[in-house]
Design an enzyme around this catalytic site. Structure first.
Site, PDB file in Angstrom:
ATOM      1  N   ASN A  17     -93.342 105.492  85.044  1.00 29.24           N
ATOM      2  CA  ASN A  17     -92.380 106.576  84.808  1.00 29.24           C
ATOM      3  C   ASN A  17     -92.897 107.902  85.362  1.00 29.24           C
ATOM      4  O   ASN A  17     -92.125 108.702  85.881  1.00 29.24           O
ATOM      5  CB  ASN A  17     -92.074 106.704  83.315  1.00 29.24           C
ATOM      6  CG  ASN A  17     -91.091 105.643  82.858  1.00 29.24           C
ATOM      7  OD1 ASN A  17     -89.921 105.695  83.226  1.00 29.24           O
ATOM      8  ND2 ASN A  17     -91.565 104.679  82.088  1.00 29.24           N
ATOM      9  N   ARG A  95     -99.294 107.255  71.116  1.00 30.01           N
ATOM     10  CA  ARG A  95     -99.613 107.802  69.796  1.00 30.01           C
ATOM     11  C   ARG A  95     -98.425 108.596  69.274  1.00 30.01           C
ATOM     12  O   ARG A  95     -97.675 109.196  70.059  1.00 30.01           O
ATOM     13  CB  ARG A  95    -100.832 108.729  69.847  1.00 30.01           C
ATOM     14  CG  ARG A  95    -102.149 107.979  69.982  1.00 30.01           C
ATOM     15  CD  ARG A  95    -102.454 107.209  68.692  1.00 30.01           C
ATOM     16  NE  ARG A  95    -103.742 106.525  68.709  1.00 30.01           N
ATOM     17  CZ  ARG A  95    -103.993 105.359  69.282  1.00 30.01           C
ATOM     18  NH1 ARG A  95    -103.031 104.725  69.942  1.00 30.01           N
ATOM     19  NH2 ARG A  95    -105.193 104.806  69.217  1.00 30.01           N
ATOM     20  N   ILE A  96     -98.263 108.597  67.938  1.00 34.21           N
ATOM     21  CA  ILE A  96     -97.230 109.435  67.329  1.00 34.21           C
ATOM     22  C   ILE A  96     -97.789 110.848  67.245  1.00 34.21           C
ATOM     23  O   ILE A  96     -98.892 111.056  66.721  1.00 34.21           O
ATOM     24  CB  ILE A  96     -96.849 108.882  65.942  1.00 34.21           C
ATOM     25  CG1 ILE A  96     -96.147 107.538  66.128  1.00 34.21           C
ATOM     26  CG2 ILE A  96     -95.961 109.872  65.187  1.00 34.21           C
ATOM     27  CD1 ILE A  96     -95.874 106.787  64.850  1.00 34.21           C
ATOM     28  N   ASN A 111     -88.941 112.014  75.336  1.00 33.10           N
ATOM     29  CA  ASN A 111     -89.684 110.766  75.182  1.00 33.10           C
ATOM     30  C   ASN A 111     -88.821 109.615  75.680  1.00 33.10           C
ATOM     31  O   ASN A 111     -87.614 109.589  75.418  1.00 33.10           O
ATOM     32  CB  ASN A 111     -90.000 110.545  73.698  1.00 33.10           C
ATOM     33  CG  ASN A 111     -90.738 109.240  73.459  1.00 33.10           C
ATOM     34  OD1 ASN A 111     -91.787 108.994  74.050  1.00 33.10           O
ATOM     35  ND2 ASN A 111     -90.189 108.386  72.597  1.00 33.10           N
ATOM     36  N   HIS A 113     -88.153 105.543  75.516  1.00 31.23           N
ATOM     37  CA  HIS A 113     -88.436 104.396  74.652  1.00 31.23           C
ATOM     38  C   HIS A 113     -87.679 103.179  75.203  1.00 31.23           C
ATOM     39  O   HIS A 113     -86.499 103.296  75.566  1.00 31.23           O
ATOM     40  CB  HIS A 113     -87.982 104.709  73.220  1.00 31.23           C
ATOM     41  CG  HIS A 113     -88.326 103.624  72.264  1.00 31.23           C
ATOM     42  ND1 HIS A 113     -89.592 103.457  71.729  1.00 31.23           N
ATOM     43  CD2 HIS A 113     -87.576 102.632  71.734  1.00 31.23           C
ATOM     44  CE1 HIS A 113     -89.599 102.415  70.928  1.00 31.23           C
ATOM     45  NE2 HIS A 113     -88.389 101.887  70.909  1.00 31.23           N
ATOM     46  N   GLU A 180     -85.462 103.058  83.261  1.00 32.56           N
ATOM     47  CA  GLU A 180     -86.224 104.242  82.847  1.00 32.56           C
ATOM     48  C   GLU A 180     -86.542 105.138  84.050  1.00 32.56           C
ATOM     49  O   GLU A 180     -86.529 106.368  83.937  1.00 32.56           O
ATOM     50  CB  GLU A 180     -87.524 103.823  82.161  1.00 32.56           C
ATOM     51  CG  GLU A 180     -87.303 103.149  80.828  1.00 32.56           C
ATOM     52  CD  GLU A 180     -88.610 102.736  80.153  1.00 32.56           C
ATOM     53  OE1 GLU A 180     -88.581 102.523  78.941  1.00 32.56           O
ATOM     54  OE2 GLU A 180     -89.646 102.618  80.840  1.00 32.56           O
TER      55      GLU A 180
HETATM   56  C1  GRF Z   1     -92.158 102.472  79.036  1.00 28.54           C
HETATM   57  O1  GRF Z   1     -91.475 101.275  78.925  1.00 28.54           O
HETATM   58  C2  GRF Z   1     -91.764 103.427  77.939  1.00 28.54           C
HETATM   59  O2  GRF Z   1     -90.460 103.240  77.497  1.00 28.54           O
HETATM   60  C3  GRF Z   1     -92.731 103.079  76.836  1.00 28.54           C
HETATM   61  O3  GRF Z   1     -93.942 102.780  77.496  1.00 28.54           O
HETATM   62  C4  GRF Z   1     -93.649 102.293  78.798  1.00 28.54           C
HETATM   63  C5  GRF Z   1     -94.472 103.090  79.753  1.00 28.54           C
HETATM   64  O4  GRF Z   1     -94.482 102.565  81.041  1.00 28.54           O
HETATM   65  N1  GRF Z   1     -92.812 104.156  75.887  1.00 28.54           N
HETATM   66  P1  GRF Z   1     -95.186 103.311  82.221  1.00 28.54           P
HETATM   67  O5  GRF Z   1     -96.613 103.634  81.775  1.00 28.54           O
HETATM   68  O6  GRF Z   1     -94.418 104.562  82.515  1.00 28.54           O
HETATM   69  O7  GRF Z   1     -95.162 102.351  83.373  1.00 28.54           O
END
Ligand code: GRF
Length: 223
Positions: A17, A95-96, A111, A113, A180
């Site tokens: 991402n 982490r939260i 964020n 998810h 994403e």
């Molecule tokens: C993603 O699927 C995101 O939704 C989750 O962790 C993953 C991270 O993937 N929170 P990357 O490290 O961006 O490849």
């Protein structure tokens, strides 16, 4: 270097991402630039991706703050502030974050998810949980983080993914990832344009000014 909203990205893993966001930020006219990556793992693939895009990265290992998440998050907050970060993106951060940290960047932490929240929120195994539950459609959510329930923040946008009969967690996760990679840059673009408007916990995406004007002039013009 291009101008734009200063974005800090928190990561723990592969960094796909982050890669998608840096690629978007490199396109002409994108309204943001990644100025800092903070990883809580030394071995995160995201660090290599930051290096490839020439983005400064800081490792703040989770082990260093194992028993004091408040100290950990204050250190991250201070580092982000030092880089004059305006928007924080959690892109696979494991982490939260403390309420104190979340309150330090009000309506300015996005964020991603890997599920259609509120389904399968609050944990690290949303893809496996969706498969085990037997849902036929899942996807990804980009939300604003705020103090309160983890993964309970206002939803900015969601993209759906159909679950196939032969899916396993890896194949499903890969297709969610693809969504994403579009959703994260899009949410950043909306945030930078000031188009994320909150009505309580509901986010309304304000129309582009030009589009709103066009509608208005149509409505006002005689039949
Ligand atoms: C993603 O699927 C995101 O939704 C989750 O962790 C993953 C991270 O993937 N929170 P990357 O490290 O961006 O490849």
């Amino acid at each position: 270097m291009s101008e734009g909203v200063r974005v800090g990205v928190l990561v723990s893993g592969r960094g796909s991402n982050l890669d998608a966001l840096c690629a978007a930020a490199a396109t002409p006219g994108f309204p943001a630039r990644v100025v800092l990556v903070v990883s809580n793992r030394r071995d995160a693939g995201a660090l290599g991706i930051a290096a490839r895009w020439g983005v400064p990265a800081e490792v703040m290992p989770v082990s260093q703050y194992e028993h004091d998440e408040h100290a950990r998050d204050r250190a991250i907050r201070d580092r982000l502030r030092q880089s004059e970060v305006e928007l924080v993106v959690c892109a696979g951060y494991n982490r939260i974050l403390t309420d104190e940290f979340l309150a330090a960047f009000p309506d300015a932490i996005l964020n991603v998810h890997p599920s259609l929240l509120p389904a399968f929120g609050g944990g690290m195994h949303a893809v496996e949980e969706a498969l085990d539950y037997g849902v036929k459609v899942t996807g990804c959510t980009v939300q604003l983080l705020e103090p309160g329930i983890p993964d309970g923040g206002p939803i900015v946008l969601q993209r759906s993914v159909e679950v196939r009969e032969d899916d396993d967690a890896d194949s499903l996760r890969e297709r969610i990832h693809e969504q994403e990679w579009a959703a994260v840059p899009e949410a950043v673009r909306l945030w930078c344009a000031g188009r994320i408007r909150r009505e309580g916990r509901v986010v309304r995406i304000a129309p582009l000014p030009g589009v709103a004007d066009a509608r208005l002039s149509q409505a006002e013009s005689p039949p």
